[in-house]
Motif scaffolding. Structure first.
Motif, PDB file in Angstrom:
ATOM      1  N   VAL A   1       0.841  -1.194   0.000  1.00 39.60           N
ATOM      2  CA  VAL A   1       0.000   0.000   0.000  1.00 39.60           C
ATOM      3  C   VAL A   1       0.881   1.250   0.000  1.00 39.60           C
ATOM      4  O   VAL A   1       0.581   2.231  -0.688  1.00 39.60           O
ATOM      5  N   GLY A   2       1.995   1.158   0.716  1.00 38.54           N
ATOM      6  CA  GLY A   2       2.954   2.264   0.718  1.00 38.54           C
ATOM      7  C   GLY A   2       3.516   2.561  -0.662  1.00 38.54           C
ATOM      8  O   GLY A   2       3.911   3.685  -0.964  1.00 38.54           O
ATOM      9  N   TYR A   3       3.560   1.541  -1.511  1.00 44.04           N
ATOM     10  CA  TYR A   3       4.018   1.732  -2.899  1.00 44.04           C
ATOM     11  C   TYR A   3       2.862   2.118  -3.820  1.00 44.04           C
ATOM     12  O   TYR A   3       2.983   2.058  -5.043  1.00 44.04           O
ATOM     13  N   GLY A   4       1.709   2.457  -3.236  1.00 47.58           N
ATOM     14  CA  GLY A   4       0.591   2.907  -4.059  1.00 47.58           C
ATOM     15  C   GLY A   4      -0.238   1.775  -4.632  1.00 47.58           C
ATOM     16  O   GLY A   4      -1.043   1.986  -5.544  1.00 47.58           O
ATOM     17  N   ARG A   5      -0.047   0.574  -4.093  1.00 43.89           N
ATOM     18  CA  ARG A   5      -0.820  -0.559  -4.591  1.00 43.89           C
ATOM     19  C   ARG A   5      -1.980  -0.838  -3.637  1.00 43.89           C
ATOM     20  O   ARG A   5      -2.031  -0.325  -2.526  1.00 43.89           O
ATOM     21  N   ARG A   6      -2.943  -1.669  -4.079  1.00 47.03           N
ATOM     22  CA  ARG A   6      -4.026  -2.077  -3.186  1.00 47.03           C
ATOM     23  C   ARG A   6      -3.626  -3.385  -2.501  1.00 47.03           C
ATOM     24  O   ARG A   6      -2.955  -4.224  -3.111  1.00 47.03           O
ATOM     25  N   ALA A   7      -4.061  -3.582  -1.282  1.00 43.93           N
ATOM     26  CA  ALA A   7      -3.710  -4.805  -0.544  1.00 43.93           C
ATOM     27  C   ALA A   7      -4.146  -6.039  -1.328  1.00 43.93           C
ATOM     28  O   ALA A   7      -3.461  -7.067  -1.329  1.00 43.93           O
ATOM     29  N   GLU A   8      -5.277  -5.965  -2.013  1.00 48.16           N
ATOM     30  CA  GLU A   8      -5.784  -7.144  -2.727  1.00 48.16           C
ATOM     31  C   GLU A   8      -5.043  -7.415  -4.040  1.00 48.16           C
ATOM     32  O   GLU A   8      -5.296  -8.424  -4.700  1.00 48.16           O
ATOM     33  N   ASP A   9      -4.137  -6.525  -4.410  1.00 52.77           N
ATOM     34  CA  ASP A   9      -3.319  -6.781  -5.605  1.00 52.77           C
ATOM     35  C   ASP A   9      -2.143  -7.700  -5.288  1.00 52.77           C
ATOM     36  O   ASP A   9      -1.330  -8.014  -6.162  1.00 52.77           O
ATOM     37  N   VAL A  10      -2.053  -8.115  -4.036  1.00 53.87           N
ATOM     38  CA  VAL A  10      -0.938  -8.925  -3.577  1.00 53.87           C
ATOM     39  C   VAL A  10      -1.494 -10.197  -2.929  1.00 53.87           C
ATOM     40  O   VAL A  10      -2.238 -10.116  -1.958  1.00 53.87           O
ATOM     41  N   VAL A  11      -1.166 -11.341  -3.485  1.00 53.27           N
ATOM     42  CA  VAL A  11      -1.653 -12.620  -2.962  1.00 53.27           C
ATOM     43  C   VAL A  11      -0.501 -13.282  -2.202  1.00 53.27           C
ATOM     44  O   VAL A  11       0.516 -13.626  -2.800  1.00 53.27           O
ATOM     45  N   VAL A  12      -0.663 -13.438  -0.888  1.00 54.76           N
ATOM     46  CA  VAL A  12       0.417 -13.969  -0.052  1.00 54.76           C
ATOM     47  C   VAL A  12       0.190 -15.460   0.215  1.00 54.76           C
ATOM     48  O   VAL A  12      -0.838 -15.849   0.777  1.00 54.76           O
ATOM     49  N   LEU A  13       1.141 -16.261  -0.211  1.00 55.34           N
ATOM     50  CA  LEU A  13       1.017 -17.713  -0.096  1.00 55.34           C
ATOM     51  C   LEU A  13       2.220 -18.306   0.654  1.00 55.34           C
ATOM     52  O   LEU A  13       3.278 -18.517   0.071  1.00 55.34           O
ATOM     53  N   PRO A  14       2.068 -18.601   1.928  1.00 55.94           N
ATOM     54  CA  PRO A  14       3.153 -19.301   2.630  1.00 55.94           C
ATOM     55  C   PRO A  14       3.328 -20.714   2.063  1.00 55.94           C
ATOM     56  O   PRO A  14       2.384 -21.297   1.521  1.00 55.94           O
ATOM     57  N   GLY A  15       4.538 -21.219   2.186  1.00 57.84           N
ATOM     58  CA  GLY A  15       4.770 -22.613   1.828  1.00 57.84           C
ATOM     59  C   GLY A  15       4.117 -23.535   2.837  1.00 57.84           C
ATOM     60  O   GLY A  15       4.017 -23.198   4.022  1.00 57.84           O
ATOM     61  N   LEU A  16       3.653 -24.675   2.379  1.00 60.19           N
ATOM     62  CA  LEU A  16       3.028 -25.643   3.290  1.00 60.19           C
ATOM     63  C   LEU A  16       3.413 -27.053   2.864  1.00 60.19           C
ATOM     64  O   LEU A  16       2.996 -27.522   1.805  1.00 60.19           O
TER      65      LEU A  16
END
Lengths: 447, 447
Positions: free
Chosen positions: B254-269
């Motif tokens: 968001v600090g870089y001007g992006r929306r939170a939903e434009d980033v998909v966070v996937l931890p390894g499992l």
């Protein structure tokens, strides 16, 4: 004579002519999709051709308004084709000027693993300022420098392909031995252009090594082809040109300590096929009409390195402006072919353009399937070619005609295989599997 | 809560554990052949996963005697898989330290054309001296320098992907217009690391642009991930670690001007599945037994940057020798995970090795399909993950169990798609198609 003919098909967009994409019935944008490559490769495989071939250059063409250009990256395209075919060879072009040897060695080694030993790398040095400027250079490195780099590049790639002894990959569960480090060797190459430690992280190829293909025409190019090329492409309009190149490059190969039969020489061959000669000629006329002469003139001006104003359609070539081929900026093959053709046959610019067909200066044979087959066998029988790199006039229709009508003639005459006898590109070409060579340094990978 | 879960499968040789290749029934060398990738990809597609994922590093692993290593080149493998699948996403790793942006942009753009918009590029900066020495360097460029280069590299790649306006490829036969040069723009990038003229020679992607994936863990890495990553892989052992990373990287985005939903966070499992919990635990025990602790010790010593002598199996970690993660040579993700785990749970070296499972420090869940599904939904419901990058314990059997038994549970609970709703990777991930951006320079390609 019953020498077997080797045949590749060059999948060059919608066909080799400037007007191929505009030919009736052609999908002009087919070459941006996977089906185009898979369909042609499967037809080529059904006809038992040696390989499909993809040319390349890492830059847009300035005339993309008027005709297709090098676009999709060949190693990626060939991998997709590998998954959809079983036996046919897969030859792709990658530049030795704008890549790293480790990456090139790895991409073709990967393609070889996935395809069961069907990959071939066409080494090019990539002329042109446009490509240079996509890789941080202001202009192309000079011709001689590109070839010096290419020779060392191929040397490094081959060392990397020899990192692994044939039985170094083990997978022995009880012995807890996945691979055998004693049989994996560092490259430790240190040369003027490259320092590469190695080893490659891909095991030895199912065909020993991917096949190395080259197409040198200049003095430097011929030397490189003779030194490293296992398949050598060339452009020759006449039997004399073909004979001169064939003899020269094989003699040079022998001079490098190789056997003449370790080098398969395949001139380019554009085909325009009709069920009668008249029909073929009409097809050729139609192809010529699909390229307005004004545009062909612009293109020729670039290829010859003379201004457009100096070219008059119904006049002779401006001989006083034509520099030596070795000093021409673009493809020396094309330059020599075009100039030679105009000189020998005393052609006007318009006549020359028609003879060239908008292609890259390769021989064009127009006629019935019998005439095409005769033309192919003529050069092979005369010992000036080992086969041809086919450049159909229009894809897929021109290639369909070739596999449906020309291949059966060659097969009936006992000159072309009716079944594959091997499963590797090297096997199809009759090339020996290179003995595994441990690189000079025999440092073990792990202590 | 009914947030949909995103799932990729990481096809890591025979599985993520050090002993996966030795697991009963496993073909240890399957990952050198095409069928391994195609079979898993087709199963993943049948289960409606978002994508398959291939990790990479351009060098041999020193411990290849004991376990598999990065071998086949991902863009080539993914292209072959593209031809054998229809809808599933194809994410592959290529280094920004040892490649050129024009080549990387082109390879993923080609994969995107061939696959109908299914490609994703995982940007890595490639730690390690071994890789550096395959590309002419004596040692790896320093950490900060690799990330500076990576940021500019991605910027150039994206400019190249924006060379072509969506309707620049025309193929208009009557108008004799193959492409529209007014809609193809030079890149003209000039930066500290790269000078790239462009335009790219591949038209705009069917999904706008290939998806950019990143997995930064260090301060520099998080900044890069937040700035350019559309999918962000991470390694988190605990919910707290996951929550901290998730919040931090989305806030940075968001600090870089992006929306939170434009980033998909996937931890390894990593998953170890049994039909009962006891069966799963026995499987986990067996996997641990397949890696002798002496070897695991050697490996850990390299990963932590301490000598093997300093590690005593039944003693604590040598805390006084452990440098700060930002100064560690290898993967900072692994370093932090391992040190954090040992510290938090007061583990001996032997206990730590068992918890890590020989993997790269990712969370391991051992249990029944219900327990695995619960573990997945728990983190997604708590808002600390958008899904997972699956690392099955053994391939293909561990993944078979996942798609056969875990996916149906997620589907019954309404948390995972039962049919694809889109045909592109971007679509599967719910990422928007980026608006086409004309590069700053608007020079036309031809005059």
């Amino acid at each position: 004579m019953s020498r077997q003919v080797h045949l590749n098909v060059n999948i060059l967009n919608a066909g080799v002519f400037g007007g191929s994409w505009r030919f009736p019935g052609t999908d002009p944008l087919a070459s941006f999709g996977l089906d185009h490559y898979i369909d042609i490769a499967r037809k080529a495989e059904a006809a038992r051709l040696d390989a499909i071939f993809l040319a390349d250059g890492p830059a847009i063409r300035e005339d993309l308004r008027y005709r297709p250009f090098n676009s999709l990256e060949p190693s990626v395209v060939l991998a997709a084709v590998a998954a959809a075919t079983e036996t046919i060879g897969l030859i792709g072009t990658l530049s030795s000027t704008y890549n790293d040897p480790y990456d090139v060695a790895r991409r073709f080694a990967t393609l070889d693993q996935l395809s069961g030993g069907r990959s071939g790398w066409n080494v090019v040095t990539t002329a042109g300022r446009e490509s240079a400027r996509n890789f941080g250079f202001d202009d192309e490195p000079d011709h001689a420098g590109r070839y010096t780099r290419a020779a060392e590049f191929v040397e490094v790639v081959r060392k990397l392909w020899n990192s692994w002894e044939p039985d170094a990959l083990v997978g022995d569960k009880p012995a807890w031995r996945f691979a055998d480090p004693d049989k994996i060797h560092r490259t430790d190459h240190h040369g003027p252009h490259f320092d590469v430690a190695g080893p490659l992280n891909v095991p030895r190829s199912p065909q020993g090594e991917p096949v190395v293909v080259q197409a040198g025409a200049s003095t430097n190019g011929r030397a490189l082809a003779a030194r490293v090329g296992e398949v050598i492409f060339t452009a020759a309009q006449t039997e004399q040109e073909a004979a001169e190149y064939y003899r020269d490059v094989k003699a040079r190969a022998v001079g490098y300590g190789r056997r003449a039969e370790d080098v398969v020489v395949l001139p380019g061959l554009s085909t325009v096929i009709g069920s009668t000669e008249a029909e073929a000629l009409r097809r050729r006329d139609l192809l010529a009409e699909l390229v307005p002469p004004e545009y062909a003139l612009t293109r020729l001006s670039g290829q010859l390195g003379v201004s457009e104003d100096a070219l008059v359609l119904d006049g002779p070539l401006p001989w006083h402006l034509l520099t030596d081929a070795d000093e021409a900026g673009g493809s020396q093959t094309f330059y020599k072919i075009a100039v030679g053709l105009a000189q020998r046959e005393n052609l006007t610019v318009r006549q020359l353009l028609r003879r060239l067909g908008g292609g890259a200066g390769h021989r064009i044979v127009t006629g019935t399937p019998e005439q095409i087959a005769d033309a192919i066998l003529d050069w092979v029988d005369k010992g000036v070619a080992d086969g041809f790199n086919l450049m159909p006039d229009v894809l897929p229709s021109g290639f369909d005609d070739f596999v449906d009508h020309v291949v059966p003639i060659l097969q009936r005459r006992g000159r072309f295989r009716t079944e594959y006898e091997t499963t590797t590109l090297r096997g199809h070409l009759g090339l020996k599997i290179p003995a595994h060579t441990v690189p000079t340094s025999t440092d073990r990978v792990v202590a």
